[in-house]
Design a protein around this motif. Sequence first.
Motif, short mmCIF file in Angstrom:
data_model
loop_
_atom_site.label_atom_id
_atom_site.label_comp_id
_atom_site.label_asym_id
_atom_site.label_seq_id
_atom_site.Cartn_x
_atom_site.Cartn_y
_atom_site.Cartn_z
N GLY A 1 -43.42 -38.05 -115.60
CA GLY A 1 -43.81 -38.25 -116.99
C GLY A 1 -42.71 -37.92 -117.94
O GLY A 1 -41.68 -37.33 -117.57
N ALA A 2 -42.91 -38.34 -119.17
CA ALA A 2 -41.97 -38.05 -120.25
C ALA A 2 -42.77 -37.87 -121.52
O ALA A 2 -43.88 -38.40 -121.65
N VAL A 3 -42.23 -37.10 -122.43
CA VAL A 3 -42.86 -36.93 -123.73
C VAL A 3 -41.88 -37.32 -124.82
O VAL A 3 -40.67 -37.25 -124.64
N ALA A 4 -42.43 -37.74 -125.95
CA ALA A 4 -41.63 -38.03 -127.14
C ALA A 4 -41.86 -36.89 -128.12
O ALA A 4 -42.99 -36.46 -128.34
N ILE A 5 -40.76 -36.41 -128.68
CA ILE A 5 -40.80 -35.30 -129.63
C ILE A 5 -40.13 -35.75 -130.92
O ILE A 5 -39.03 -36.31 -130.88
N ASP A 6 -40.80 -35.54 -132.05
CA ASP A 6 -40.23 -35.99 -133.32
C ASP A 6 -39.16 -35.01 -133.82
O ASP A 6 -38.87 -33.99 -133.18
N ASP B 1 -39.23 -32.86 -136.03
CA ASP B 1 -39.74 -31.52 -136.33
C ASP B 1 -40.09 -30.73 -135.07
O ASP B 1 -40.57 -29.60 -135.16
N GLY B 2 -39.89 -31.34 -133.90
CA GLY B 2 -40.20 -30.66 -132.65
C GLY B 2 -41.64 -30.83 -132.21
O GLY B 2 -42.09 -30.18 -131.27
N THR B 3 -42.38 -31.73 -132.88
CA THR B 3 -43.78 -31.98 -132.53
C THR B 3 -43.86 -33.04 -131.44
O THR B 3 -43.19 -34.07 -131.51
N TYR B 4 -44.68 -32.78 -130.43
CA TYR B 4 -44.89 -33.74 -129.34
C TYR B 4 -45.78 -34.86 -129.87
O TYR B 4 -46.91 -34.62 -130.30
N VAL B 5 -45.27 -36.10 -129.84
CA VAL B 5 -45.98 -37.21 -130.47
C VAL B 5 -46.31 -38.35 -129.51
O VAL B 5 -46.96 -39.32 -129.91
N GLY B 6 -45.88 -38.26 -128.27
CA GLY B 6 -46.20 -39.33 -127.33
C GLY B 6 -45.94 -38.92 -125.90
O GLY B 6 -45.21 -37.96 -125.64
N LEU B 7 -46.56 -39.65 -124.99
CA LEU B 7 -46.35 -39.39 -123.57
C LEU B 7 -46.33 -40.69 -122.79
O LEU B 7 -46.85 -41.71 -123.25
N ALA B 8 -45.73 -40.62 -121.63
CA ALA B 8 -45.77 -41.71 -120.66
C ALA B 8 -45.87 -41.09 -119.27
O ALA B 8 -45.23 -40.07 -119.00
N HIS B 9 -46.68 -41.71 -118.42
CA HIS B 9 -46.77 -41.33 -117.01
C HIS B 9 -46.43 -42.58 -116.22
O HIS B 9 -46.98 -43.65 -116.48
N LEU C 1 -49.49 -44.69 -121.45
CA LEU C 1 -48.64 -44.58 -122.63
C LEU C 1 -49.53 -44.20 -123.79
O LEU C 1 -50.55 -44.84 -124.02
N PHE C 2 -49.17 -43.13 -124.50
CA PHE C 2 -49.98 -42.67 -125.63
C PHE C 2 -49.07 -42.17 -126.72
O PHE C 2 -48.10 -41.46 -126.47
N VAL C 3 -49.39 -42.56 -127.95
CA VAL C 3 -48.71 -42.08 -129.14
C VAL C 3 -49.78 -41.53 -130.08
O VAL C 3 -50.82 -42.16 -130.28
N ILE D 1 -40.39 -44.78 -126.34
CA ILE D 1 -40.86 -44.39 -125.00
C ILE D 1 -40.59 -45.52 -124.01
O ILE D 1 -40.12 -45.29 -122.90
N MET D 2 -40.88 -46.75 -124.42
CA MET D 2 -40.63 -47.89 -123.53
C MET D 2 -39.14 -48.00 -123.20
O MET D 2 -38.77 -48.28 -122.05
N ASP D 3 -38.27 -47.78 -124.18
CA ASP D 3 -36.83 -47.82 -123.93
C ASP D 3 -36.43 -46.74 -122.93
O ASP D 3 -35.61 -46.98 -122.03
N PHE D 4 -37.03 -45.54 -123.06
CA PHE D 4 -36.75 -44.46 -122.11
C PHE D 4 -37.20 -44.85 -120.70
O PHE D 4 -36.45 -44.67 -119.73
N VAL D 5 -38.41 -45.39 -120.59
CA VAL D 5 -38.95 -45.78 -119.29
C VAL D 5 -38.08 -46.88 -118.67
O VAL D 5 -37.78 -46.86 -117.47
N LYS D 6 -37.66 -47.84 -119.49
CA LYS D 6 -36.80 -48.91 -118.99
C LYS D 6 -35.47 -48.35 -118.48
O LYS D 6 -35.00 -48.75 -117.41
N GLN D 7 -34.89 -47.43 -119.21
CA GLN D 7 -33.64 -46.83 -118.77
C GLN D 7 -33.84 -46.02 -117.48
O GLN D 7 -33.00 -46.06 -116.58
#
Length: 141
Positions: free
Chosen positions: A45-50, A52-60, A79-81, A94-100
């Motif tokens: 999994g991966a998380v997206a952090i804005d 401000d350091g807030t977790y704003v999305g995830l991918a599994h 995938l959740f935002v 998140i999609m760009d991260f998953v693709k990479q």
Amino acid sequence: MGDKDFFSWLGLFEGYSEFYGSELTDGKALQVWSWIIDKNHPLTGAVAIDDDGTYVGLAHFRAVPQTLSATMGLCLDDLFVTPDARGAGTGRAIMDFVKQHAKDKGLARIRLITAADNATAQILYDQVGTRTDWVTYEITV
């Protein structure tokens, strides 16, 4: 992700579960988390952090064999935002991260799945991928 991310990830996973109307128990959350942090389990999994350091999305996601091409691909299971972060490019990031990630692992393609009524996800998926003719079924055992 690591142990320090658990509670922030959990808040996102709760939002994801609620979005799909799925009851999230402590047992289910702990099971999924244990899969994510287990280096020997295919789910990661991966998380997206804005800013401000807030977790704003995830991918599994997980690597999967693709028998007809004799290659390995990647299945994006979740995938959740967060609602506040939608429309700001988080899903695409998140999609760009998953693709990479897939490219780095030498995986041939990414398979995306979403609910038929999730129009927001489908807009993003139509931009980054190609809708297929495959129809998905499930069998409860």
